[in-house]
Design a protein around this motif. Sequence first.
Motif, mmCIF file in Angstrom:
data_model
loop_
_atom_site.group_PDB
_atom_site.id
_atom_site.type_symbol
_atom_site.label_atom_id
_atom_site.label_comp_id
_atom_site.label_asym_id
_atom_site.label_seq_id
_atom_site.Cartn_x
_atom_site.Cartn_y
_atom_site.Cartn_z
ATOM 1 N N MET A 293 -12.474 21.319 6.665
ATOM 2 C CA MET A 293 -11.114 21.355 6.109
ATOM 3 C C MET A 293 -10.406 22.670 6.501
ATOM 4 O O MET A 293 -10.677 23.189 7.554
ATOM 5 C CB MET A 293 -11.186 21.174 4.596
ATOM 6 N N TYR A 294 -9.593 23.176 5.619
ATOM 7 C CA TYR A 294 -8.728 24.293 6.012
ATOM 8 C C TYR A 294 -9.495 25.577 6.324
ATOM 9 O O TYR A 294 -10.219 26.096 5.483
ATOM 10 C CB TYR A 294 -7.713 24.589 4.908
ATOM 11 N N ASN A 295 -9.284 26.084 7.533
ATOM 12 C CA ASN A 295 -9.714 27.439 7.854
ATOM 13 C C ASN A 295 -8.471 28.272 8.130
ATOM 14 O O ASN A 295 -8.407 29.029 9.095
ATOM 15 C CB ASN A 295 -10.670 27.420 9.047
ATOM 16 N N GLU A 296 -7.468 28.080 7.322
ATOM 17 C CA GLU A 296 -6.187 28.775 7.463
ATOM 18 C C GLU A 296 -5.499 28.721 6.099
ATOM 19 O O GLU A 296 -5.885 27.910 5.247
ATOM 20 C CB GLU A 296 -5.319 28.090 8.524
ATOM 21 N N PRO A 297 -4.489 29.570 5.882
ATOM 22 C CA PRO A 297 -3.765 29.488 4.611
ATOM 23 C C PRO A 297 -3.058 28.135 4.512
ATOM 24 O O PRO A 297 -2.681 27.554 5.538
ATOM 25 C CB PRO A 297 -2.733 30.618 4.708
ATOM 26 N N ILE A 298 -2.883 27.622 3.302
ATOM 27 C CA ILE A 298 -2.123 26.377 3.089
ATOM 28 C C ILE A 298 -0.700 26.792 2.720
ATOM 29 O O ILE A 298 -0.459 27.320 1.624
ATOM 30 C CB ILE A 298 -2.751 25.539 1.957
ATOM 31 N N PHE A 299 0.244 26.577 3.654
ATOM 32 C CA PHE A 299 1.634 26.984 3.415
ATOM 33 C C PHE A 299 2.400 25.867 2.710
ATOM 34 O O PHE A 299 2.235 24.689 3.028
ATOM 35 C CB PHE A 299 2.320 27.338 4.740
ATOM 36 N N LEU A 300 3.248 26.279 1.765
ATOM 37 C CA LEU A 300 3.921 25.307 0.899
ATOM 38 C C LEU A 300 5.431 25.386 1.033
ATOM 39 O O LEU A 300 5.995 26.474 1.193
ATOM 40 C CB LEU A 300 3.516 25.579 -0.552
ATOM 41 N N LYS A 301 6.044 24.226 0.949
ATOM 42 C CA LYS A 301 7.510 24.150 1.028
ATOM 43 C C LYS A 301 8.076 24.234 -0.384
ATOM 44 O O LYS A 301 7.788 23.364 -1.221
ATOM 45 C CB LYS A 301 7.877 22.812 1.662
ATOM 46 N N ARG B 14 -13.038 37.909 1.480
ATOM 47 C CA ARG B 14 -13.388 36.506 1.263
ATOM 48 C C ARG B 14 -13.477 36.327 -0.240
ATOM 49 O O ARG B 14 -14.016 37.168 -0.937
ATOM 50 C CB ARG B 14 -14.718 36.190 1.926
ATOM 51 N N PHE B 15 -12.937 35.226 -0.768
ATOM 52 C CA PHE B 15 -12.916 35.006 -2.213
ATOM 53 C C PHE B 15 -13.683 33.749 -2.585
ATOM 54 O O PHE B 15 -13.693 32.784 -1.832
ATOM 55 C CB PHE B 15 -11.474 34.871 -2.713
ATOM 56 N N GLU B 16 -14.265 33.762 -3.770
ATOM 57 C CA GLU B 16 -14.960 32.569 -4.257
ATOM 58 C C GLU B 16 -13.996 31.583 -4.902
ATOM 59 O O GLU B 16 -14.302 30.403 -5.045
ATOM 60 C CB GLU B 16 -16.032 32.963 -5.280
ATOM 61 N N GLY C 233 -10.356 34.848 12.034
ATOM 62 C CA GLY C 233 -10.942 34.752 13.372
ATOM 63 C C GLY C 233 -9.897 35.199 14.389
ATOM 64 O O GLY C 233 -9.275 36.234 14.223
ATOM 65 N N ASN C 234 -9.650 34.368 15.427
ATOM 66 C CA ASN C 234 -8.602 34.781 16.371
ATOM 67 C C ASN C 234 -7.264 34.085 16.114
ATOM 68 O O ASN C 234 -6.369 34.130 16.938
ATOM 69 C CB ASN C 234 -9.076 34.593 17.825
ATOM 70 N N GLN C 235 -7.125 33.445 14.940
ATOM 71 C CA GLN C 235 -5.814 32.861 14.596
ATOM 72 C C GLN C 235 -4.938 33.912 13.900
ATOM 73 O O GLN C 235 -5.437 34.745 13.172
ATOM 74 C CB GLN C 235 -5.950 31.735 13.579
ATOM 75 N N ARG C 236 -3.628 33.758 14.091
ATOM 76 C CA ARG C 236 -2.646 34.639 13.441
ATOM 77 C C ARG C 236 -1.629 33.764 12.733
ATOM 78 O O ARG C 236 -1.015 32.913 13.368
ATOM 79 C CB ARG C 236 -1.872 35.468 14.477
ATOM 80 N N HIS C 237 -1.445 33.975 11.442
ATOM 81 C CA HIS C 237 -0.444 33.201 10.693
ATOM 82 C C HIS C 237 0.595 34.157 10.143
ATOM 83 O O HIS C 237 0.270 35.016 9.319
ATOM 84 C CB HIS C 237 -1.113 32.437 9.556
ATOM 85 N N ALA C 238 1.844 34.008 10.623
ATOM 86 C CA ALA C 238 2.910 34.914 10.191
ATOM 87 C C ALA C 238 3.356 34.568 8.770
ATOM 88 O O ALA C 238 3.479 33.398 8.419
ATOM 89 C CB ALA C 238 4.091 34.792 11.147
ATOM 90 N N VAL C 239 3.575 35.601 7.962
ATOM 91 C CA VAL C 239 4.119 35.411 6.618
ATOM 92 C C VAL C 239 5.267 36.390 6.429
ATOM 93 O O VAL C 239 5.292 37.456 7.050
ATOM 94 C CB VAL C 239 3.047 35.621 5.516
ATOM 95 N N LYS C 240 6.235 36.014 5.590
ATOM 96 C CA LYS C 240 7.360 36.913 5.356
ATOM 97 C C LYS C 240 7.898 36.726 3.945
ATOM 98 O O LYS C 240 7.481 35.778 3.245
ATOM 99 C CB LYS C 240 8.451 36.680 6.390
ATOM 100 N N LYS C 241 8.780 37.618 3.555
ATOM 101 C CA LYS C 241 9.421 37.548 2.242
ATOM 102 C C LYS C 241 9.868 36.110 1.967
ATOM 103 O O LYS C 241 10.591 35.528 2.771
ATOM 104 C CB LYS C 241 10.636 38.477 2.253
ATOM 105 N N ALA D 259 -12.576 31.099 6.380
ATOM 106 C CA ALA D 259 -13.483 32.184 6.777
ATOM 107 C C ALA D 259 -12.898 33.526 6.320
ATOM 108 O O ALA D 259 -11.727 33.590 5.946
ATOM 109 C CB ALA D 259 -13.642 32.153 8.293
ATOM 110 N N PRO D 260 -13.707 34.596 6.356
ATOM 111 C CA PRO D 260 -13.162 35.911 5.988
ATOM 112 C C PRO D 260 -11.893 36.223 6.784
ATOM 113 O O PRO D 260 -11.775 35.827 7.942
ATOM 114 C CB PRO D 260 -14.294 36.872 6.356
ATOM 115 N N PHE D 261 -10.955 36.916 6.135
ATOM 116 C CA PHE D 261 -9.651 37.149 6.772
ATOM 117 C C PHE D 261 -9.188 38.577 6.525
ATOM 118 O O PHE D 261 -9.711 39.268 5.649
ATOM 119 C CB PHE D 261 -8.614 36.157 6.225
ATOM 120 N N GLU D 262 -8.188 38.961 7.316
ATOM 121 C CA GLU D 262 -7.541 40.269 7.132
ATOM 122 C C GLU D 262 -6.048 40.062 7.040
ATOM 123 O O GLU D 262 -5.534 39.053 7.515
ATOM 124 C CB GLU D 262 -7.775 41.154 8.365
#
Length: 318
Positions: free
Chosen positions: A1-9, A263-265, A282-290, A301-304
Amino acid sequence: MYNEPIFLKPVFKERIWGGTQLHELFNYDIPSDQTGECWGISAHANGPNEIMNGPLAGKTLTEAWEENREQFGDQAGEELPLLVKILDAKKDLSVQVHPDDTYAQEKENEAYGKTECWYVIDCEEGAEIVFGHHATTREELQAMVENGEWDKLLRKVKVHPGDFFYVPSGTIHAIGAGVQILETQQSSDITYRVYDYDRVGADGNKRELHLNESLEVTTVPHEDPQLNRESSKDKGLKEESLVKADYFGVVLWELHGRSPQFRFEKHILVSVIEGKGMVKVGNQRHAVKKGSHFILPTTMAPFELEGKAKMVVSWSNK
Ligand code: ZN
């Protein structure tokens, strides 16, 4: 399943007290100049978010909670426990109070009562909220409500950007005109209106009050919660604890550079209220903004994090 943030509208709600700050501060595409609420993270039946990315894109957050619980750490519960909103009060909101879980289940047949908390994003100089009351006994509370002694009863507090309020169920409260807040709350929509400034709506009628329920659920006397806003300084990310409560924990993340790896439980709810950055998995980049709202699923997976941003971050403690 998701190995990335789940972005919401986000879902927007027009309110008689709403304004245009959700557009002006967050650049959201709002439905009118009386927009009061942005439901940023919601699986509530009155306004569930649509998922914007990944394998469940196009589904609602409610469907994801029901069908893919592993992303939420297999947490139990009929409904996603928390709801995150941004509110723009151009005018005063009605003075109100919410029930606890027991009262909500027994009297309203709903899963959750409503304990909430507010981070003040912005406000006008001198803006105020109603937070608690001055009655010392239930009889006194009832008499003041029945006699309409609002100035004597209601406890007013001046607010400033960056203030934080914990509002347990049973607390009489109202957000005042000129205040924008991020609200983290139990996923409930049960509100008992105590006083509405005798305002008349577009239909020429006053909005309904719920005095009996309000008197039953209000905590007497009011107790001001003691909060300890301690900060931990880590390289690249400062975490400030806002509240550790029965239902939720809420912290403020101030990102300036690159965070340590996390990483969170539990699944984590995040709303960006200032700046921009990236979530790196990993090597994915997901942009986030205000204005971005997302969930960090437990399947990730663990993220930064990297960038310069402020985020209000929460998790369920149930
Ligand atoms: Zn409320």
